[in-house]
Design an enzyme around this catalytic site. Structure first.
Site, short mmCIF file in Angstrom:
data_model
loop_
_atom_site.label_atom_id
_atom_site.label_comp_id
_atom_site.label_asym_id
_atom_site.label_seq_id
_atom_site.Cartn_x
_atom_site.Cartn_y
_atom_site.Cartn_z
N ARG A 162 0.80 -1.22 0.00
CA ARG A 162 0.00 0.00 0.00
C ARG A 162 0.83 1.27 0.00
O ARG A 162 0.46 2.29 0.60
CB ARG A 162 -0.96 0.00 1.20
CG ARG A 162 -1.91 -1.18 1.23
CD ARG A 162 -2.82 -1.23 0.01
NE ARG A 162 -3.62 -2.45 0.03
CZ ARG A 162 -3.26 -3.60 -0.55
NH1 ARG A 162 -2.13 -3.66 -1.25
NH2 ARG A 162 -4.03 -4.65 -0.48
N SER A 239 -11.61 0.84 3.33
CA SER A 239 -10.90 0.52 4.57
C SER A 239 -10.15 1.76 5.06
O SER A 239 -9.38 2.36 4.32
CB SER A 239 -9.91 -0.62 4.34
OG SER A 239 -10.59 -1.80 3.97
N GLU A 335 -5.58 4.98 6.20
CA GLU A 335 -5.30 4.79 4.78
C GLU A 335 -5.74 5.96 3.91
O GLU A 335 -5.01 6.34 2.98
CB GLU A 335 -5.97 3.49 4.28
CG GLU A 335 -5.61 3.15 2.86
CD GLU A 335 -5.96 1.73 2.48
OE1 GLU A 335 -5.74 1.37 1.30
OE2 GLU A 335 -6.44 0.96 3.34
#
Length: 349
Positions: A162, A239, A335
């Protein structure tokens, strides 16, 4: 031009006014866009579909560039492999379906991820055991510091779990196109057990690309992972926390309590962020703060509603992370990225 807001350009629908919104739909207009921005005091905010962004309540006084460029160009490399160059604003979901229809393997597990193709290298988007790094060949960007386009081969993008060089230096580069190498074959071997169960095949099996794409979408739909713009959980950014890094001792400690722990694509141990949130008392649909709650389906998706503010939403994430850290010693990292003008004294991740 009527004044737009960051709220109107992001799926969380949070954020104040934007100075100038420039929709880029034709790649040939890019140079004109760069000239139009000129030497503005505030650098531009770059958005695709805004599905991983929290817009500041104060908005952004400068330009907001919305990448809506679309298009797929295919070059045959050999009997099995094609190079697929895609415009940054092309919807990822459309690209995945296009590949499935053409029986091209490599991105089938990314079905159902919202957003644009240009965002995928920034986050090294991935799901169900597959990530964009698996097939990325190169990325063409606009380098704002150098004032010219550049092309980075995949290794130079420094893709990892990520993250990427683009996430490390927000605002330095704007992705214009990406090129993937896809193969005319069955899907990649299934490594993610829940997906194997969905397909009713053993781990390591290689169903058709179409079968995997459909199974991923079915699994996402059942788990509430498909963004429904008209549903009760519409105002979300997916998320909200990355699965956190854990030490070997932490992995052993919490695995014994049934927390899922896995090694990521970089070989590092990570725990389930969703499980940790449930450990500290979060439940689907539960209110977290004024205008902020968990989604109806899962704790890891946090929803804005009513008169929610960006500061309030960000503070809710900070408070959730603090609860987890106090209980477990494990640090959660949000995130979604913050865009626009945030006051220094407001929420800190």
């Amino acid at each position: 031009m009527p004044q737009d807001t960051l709220a109107s350009l992001t799926t969380l629908r949070l954020g104040g006014p934007a100075g100038t919104v420039l929709n880029i739909s034709d790649p040939a207009d890019w140079q004109d866009t760069v000239r139009a921005i000129g030497t503005q005091e505030h650098g531009p905010v770059i958005l695709g579909h805004g599905s991983n962004a929290i817009g500041a309540d104060a908005g952004h006084p400068g330009a907001v560039l919305v990448m809506n460029t679309r298009g797929i160009a295919v070059k045959t490399l050999d009997d099995m492999t094609v190079a697929v160059t895609v415009q940054a604003g092309h919807p990822l979901a459309d690209l995945v379906q296009w590949a499935a229809d053409g029986r091209l393997a490599g991105i089938e597990c990314l079905a159902g991820i919202p957003g644009t193709v240009g965002a995928t290298p920034v986050q090294n988007a991935g799901a169900y055991g597959q990530q964009i790094a698996d097939t990325l060949d190169s990325v063409t960007v606009w380098d704002w510091d150098m004032g010219r386009p550049r092309t980075f081969p995949a290794p130079a993008c420094r893709l990892r779990y990520r993250s990427s060089r683009f996430k490390e230096a927000p605002g330095r580069w704007t992705i214009l196109t990406i090129t993937l190498r896809l193969t005319r074959s069955q899907a990649a071997p299934i490594s993610y057990r829940p997906l194997a169960k969905e397909l009713d095949v053993p781990v390591g099996a290689r169903p058709s690309v179409q079968e995997v794409t459909e199974a991923v979408l079915a699994n996402r739909r059942r788990r509430g992972l498909l963004l429904d713009p008209d549903g009760p959980d519409a105002r979300q950014a997916g998320s909200v926390f990355l699965n956190p890094l854990v030490t070997a001792a932490q992995a052993a400690r919490w695995s014994a309590e049934a927390c899922p722990v896995h090694r990521d694509s970089d070989g590092e141990l990570r725990a389930s962020a969703g499980w940790l949130l449930e450990l500290v008392g979060c439940r689907p649909g539960e209110a977290i703060a004024d205008g902020v709650r968990c989604s109806e389906h899962r704790t890891l998706s946090v929803v804005a509603y009513g008169e929610a503010t960006a500061v309030g939403f960000g503070q809710a994430l900070t408070d959730l992370a603090a609860r987890v850290r106090t209980t477990t010693g494990i640090t959660l990292q949000p995130e979604p990225v913050r865009v626009g003008q945030w006051a220094v004294e407001t929420v800190r991740y």
